[in-house]
Motif scaffolding. Structure first.
Motif, mmCIF file in Angstrom:
data_model
loop_
_atom_site.group_PDB
_atom_site.id
_atom_site.type_symbol
_atom_site.label_atom_id
_atom_site.label_comp_id
_atom_site.label_asym_id
_atom_site.label_seq_id
_atom_site.Cartn_x
_atom_site.Cartn_y
_atom_site.Cartn_z
ATOM 1 N N LYS A 1 32.562 30.234 39.239
ATOM 2 C CA LYS A 1 32.766 31.650 39.495
ATOM 3 C C LYS A 1 34.221 31.960 39.162
ATOM 4 C CE LYS A 1 29.314 32.490 43.031
ATOM 5 N NZ LYS A 1 29.038 31.995 44.374
ATOM 6 N N LYS B 1 38.252 38.403 37.265
ATOM 7 C CA LYS B 1 38.964 38.985 36.126
ATOM 8 C C LYS B 1 39.285 40.431 36.468
ATOM 9 C CE LYS B 1 37.262 40.966 31.773
ATOM 10 N NZ LYS B 1 38.577 41.393 31.307
ATOM 11 N N VAL C 1 38.641 44.486 40.290
ATOM 12 C CA VAL C 1 38.504 43.068 39.961
ATOM 13 C C VAL C 1 37.014 42.754 39.900
ATOM 14 C CG1 VAL C 1 38.937 40.722 40.784
ATOM 15 C CG2 VAL C 1 40.673 42.483 41.111
ATOM 16 N N ALA C 2 36.583 42.000 38.893
ATOM 17 C CA ALA C 2 35.179 41.598 38.789
ATOM 18 C C ALA C 2 35.064 40.108 39.084
ATOM 19 C CB ALA C 2 34.652 41.888 37.388
ATOM 20 N N GLU C 3 34.026 39.740 39.835
ATOM 21 C CA GLU C 3 33.700 38.322 39.987
ATOM 22 C C GLU C 3 32.547 38.019 39.052
ATOM 23 O OE1 GLU C 3 33.056 36.348 44.021
ATOM 24 O OE2 GLU C 3 31.197 35.868 42.962
ATOM 25 N N LEU C 4 32.729 37.042 38.193
ATOM 26 C CA LEU C 4 31.741 36.723 37.162
ATOM 27 C C LEU C 4 31.237 35.299 37.340
ATOM 28 C CD1 LEU C 4 34.104 38.092 34.450
ATOM 29 C CD2 LEU C 4 31.943 39.184 34.991
ATOM 30 N N GLU C 5 30.044 35.096 36.820
ATOM 31 C CA GLU C 5 29.456 33.760 36.911
ATOM 32 C C GLU C 5 28.813 33.416 35.572
ATOM 33 O OE1 GLU C 5 27.116 33.459 40.432
ATOM 34 O OE2 GLU C 5 26.434 31.432 39.944
ATOM 35 N N VAL D 1 27.027 35.433 30.695
ATOM 36 C CA VAL D 1 27.907 35.649 31.842
ATOM 37 C C VAL D 1 27.387 36.864 32.605
ATOM 38 C CG1 VAL D 1 30.266 36.192 32.576
ATOM 39 C CG2 VAL D 1 29.910 34.716 30.600
ATOM 40 N N VAL D 2 27.321 36.771 33.926
ATOM 41 C CA VAL D 2 26.860 37.907 34.721
ATOM 42 C C VAL D 2 27.921 38.305 35.749
ATOM 43 C CG1 VAL D 2 24.388 37.489 34.497
ATOM 44 C CG2 VAL D 2 25.665 36.349 36.312
ATOM 45 N N VAL D 3 27.906 39.591 36.102
ATOM 46 C CA VAL D 3 28.825 40.091 37.123
ATOM 47 C C VAL D 3 28.179 39.909 38.490
ATOM 48 C CG1 VAL D 3 29.992 42.132 38.049
ATOM 49 C CG2 VAL D 3 29.832 41.801 35.567
ATOM 50 N N ASN D 4 28.831 39.186 39.370
ATOM 51 C CA ASN D 4 28.330 39.063 40.741
ATOM 52 C C ASN D 4 28.692 40.294 41.561
ATOM 53 O OD1 ASN D 4 27.095 36.632 40.485
ATOM 54 N ND2 ASN D 4 28.857 35.441 41.193
ATOM 55 N N LYS D 5 29.939 40.716 41.438
ATOM 56 C CA LYS D 5 30.373 41.898 42.186
ATOM 57 C C LYS D 5 31.714 42.401 41.676
ATOM 58 C CE LYS D 5 32.668 39.233 45.732
ATOM 59 N NZ LYS D 5 32.654 38.576 46.968
ATOM 60 N N PHE D 6 31.956 43.655 41.971
ATOM 61 C CA PHE D 6 33.271 44.255 41.703
ATOM 62 C C PHE D 6 33.967 44.487 43.041
ATOM 63 C CE2 PHE D 6 30.798 45.781 38.001
ATOM 64 C CZ PHE D 6 31.639 45.392 36.969
ATOM 65 N N GLU D 7 35.298 44.447 42.984
ATOM 66 C CA GLU D 7 36.086 44.747 44.180
ATOM 67 C C GLU D 7 37.263 45.617 43.786
ATOM 68 O OE1 GLU D 7 37.475 41.142 45.988
ATOM 69 O OE2 GLU D 7 35.496 40.688 46.828
ATOM 70 N N PRO E 1 41.177 46.418 44.442
ATOM 71 C CA PRO E 1 42.302 45.700 45.049
ATOM 72 C C PRO E 1 42.784 46.418 46.307
ATOM 73 C CG PRO E 1 42.974 46.784 43.000
ATOM 74 C CD PRO E 1 41.502 47.025 43.161
#
Lengths: 320, 246
Positions: A128, A131, A139-143, B210-216, B218
């Protein structure tokens, strides 16, 4: 199995961005329990290549060939992929500096790998990554879904770590040396800290009234060991060179320290600097929007504040 | 000369950034969309200039749904000759690059010019991926592009300056500031854009790597610590002791 890292070099020395990428590669490899291997493209002394071990690489494939001193994304991609094949690397890491931006996506396509462009953290073992997206506003969390993975590490995301190690150097001759990009001229100023690599940046805007007033900005940058930058109007007016322009249409940077002098902080400017760790804003206007994005602020006239800042830095440096 | 310009449609810089579906999707409600600035101002304008000077045609290509047609028409109003829209949601850069490559591989373009990056996902990937899929030379972060016959001369950004390179066409170019100046479409261009060809093409299947799990979002800044202009020593002290930045 191994983790491969592309080492981008200039004049036979690994660029700072590549030292970060090597540090990152070593940590990823450590998590996977495999060795970290570098591919060093271009002529260099054996000692410089061995010293990549200092960042945690156990081995470096060295393409010790003058032809590779100039950059061609197609040839470099083929060389990196050939090295990955040879080393059984299912993870390839590049720093997303100028050359890395050009080569990263190519390597991913050629390897049939997933690519995260601009990763900013260390991987968890399940790959994970985070970016920055929307020009620093989220901010995106990618997998990864793919077996093979290419990670483009955003410069200035992790500190370089020195392990004191030394890498085994193995000469490597890529099959393809068909360069299609020929370099005619390089226009850089020697001795300057490149803006994209700088940990500290002093930047100024149109409030400085003219290019003749940049002396104090350069002096402050020198005392801080910082690079100089500017806002878009300043570059558009040709007061400063284009490559110093930071912002949405200029360069996006993330130094540890960003000092903005006489820049109001339009959203387009913030888009290029809002990932800086510490932001100092100096502006005559207490309502300047930049103060909302700042960590430290001074309301005052740059022509009075900056010379005092230079004097204070001289005293600080003398006392160190 | 035959030039392809991939264009993206992105939220305007000043748009608020929010997410839906458990923070997995960008919230498009009440968002103003625009042509991606580097695609429009630099890539498209330079392509149009080159064709004005040398003859040929500029094709713009977009991967997106029908709502994008108004933006594609704007690109045609600026001076592109024809357009292609791949009728699918632009999932990620690899998806987009794959669609464009599928179109470009049979069209024998001399030049493909992309903007250096989109202002939404900031990946800078499509140009590089496309170049590899088409096995073409690729030069990114280009601030100047001249073409004489079949040879292009380009200035690309490097650390602390620029590098001048020469490449034989065909090639892929990533455009940044300096390559062109923003053009406002005139009335004639807008009128002509309505009848210029816009082909709508189905997408090809592409693996999702590639997949996006989540956005946050800041954490917001808590407000600047203000320091008196007559007490710069205090700023230096704070930068050293508190921020540990010097």
């Amino acid at each position: 199995m191994s983790v491969l890292v592309y080492i981008d070099q200039k004049n036979g020395q690994a660029k700072k961005a590549s030292q970060e990428a090597a540090t990152y590669a070593a940590k990823v490899a450590d998590q996977l329990g495999v060795p970290a291997v570098g591919i060093y493209l271009g002529a260099a002394d054996a000692a410089a290549v061995e010293s990549m071990g200092n960042f945690g690489l156990s081995k470096v494939l060295h393409v010790n060939d003058e032809k590779f001193n100039t950059f061609d994304s197609g040839v470099f991609t083929k060389a990196i992929c050939e090295a990955a094949e040879k080393e059984g690397s299912s993870v390839v890491i590049v720093s997303l500096n100028q050359n890395g931006k050009t080569v990263g996506g190519r390597v991913a396509v050629r390897m049939n790998a997933g690519f995260v462009s601009g990763a900013s953290n260390l991987l968890s073992a399940d790959f994970k990554v985070t970016k920055s997206v929307f020009s620093g506003k989220a901010v995106a969390e990618l997998e990864y879904n793919s077996d093979k993975k290419v990670i483009g590490l955003s410069p200035n995301s992790i500190p370089v770590e020195n392990t004191g190690g030394s890498a085994a150097v193995e000469n490597f001759s890529p099959a393809n040396t068909d360069f299609r990009v020929s370099v005619k001229e390089v226009k850089t100023q020697d001795g300057e800290i490149p803006l994209t690599e700088a940990e500290k940046v002093v930047s100024a805007g149109r409030g400085l009234k003219g290019p003749e007033n940049w002396g104090m900005v350069e002096e402050l940058a020198k005392e801080l060991g910082a690079a100089t930058a500017c806002s878009r109007p300043v570059a558009d007016l040709d007061w400063r060179p284009h490559h110093e322009h930071v912002g949405q249409t200029g360069v996006a940077i993330k130094p540890n320290l960003y000092i903005a002098i006489a820049i109001s902080g339009a959203i387009q400017h913030l888009a290029g600097v809002n990932q800086s760790k510490v932001i100092v804003v100096i502006n005559t206007d207490p309502e300047a929007p930049f103060f909302k994005a700042a960590d430290y602020g001074i309301v005052g006239d740059a022509f009075e504040v900056v010379p005092k800042f230079v004097a204070a830095m001289k005293a600080f440096n003398a006392a160190k | 000369m035959k030039i392809l310009v991939p264009i993206s449609i992105v939220p305007d810089t000043t748009s608020k950034v929010a997410f839906t579906d458990g923070d997995t999707k960008y919230d498009k409600n009440n968002v103003t969309f625009i042509l991606n600035p580097t695609d429009e101002w630099y890539a498209l304008v330079r392509a149009v200039e080159l064709v004005e000077a040398n003859g040929g045609s500029v094709t713009v290509i977009n991967v997106g749904e029908a709502a994008n047609d108004q933006f594609i028409r704007k690109a045609l109003a600026i001076g592109a000759n024809n357009a292609v829209r791949i009728d699918a949601e632009a999932k990620d850069a690899f998806f987009v690059a794959s669609q464009i490559a599928e179109h470009a591989k049979t069209e024998a373009y001399d030049l493909v010019i992309t903007g250096k990056e989109t202002i939404d996902y900031n990946g800078s990937q499509v140009g590089a991926m496309l170049a590899e899929m088409l096995d073409l030379p690729y030069v990114a972060l280009v601030s100047k592009l001249e073409v004489a016959g079949t040879e292009a001369t380009l200035e690309r950004e490097i650390e602390g300056g620029v590098e001048v390179v020469a490449v034989n066409l065909p090639m892929v170019v990533g455009a940044e500031k300096g390559m062109g100046e923003q053009r406002i479409p005139n009335m004639r261009g807008i009128m002509q854009s309505r009848t210029k060809p816009l082909a709508v093409v189905p997408a090809v299947e592409v693996a999702e790597h590639v997949v996006v799990n989540k956005f946050e979002l800041p954490a917001p800044k808590t407000g600047a610590k203000m320091i008196d202009a007559d007490n710069i020593e205090e700023l230096v002290r704070l930068l050293h002791e508190e921020a540990k930045a010097i």
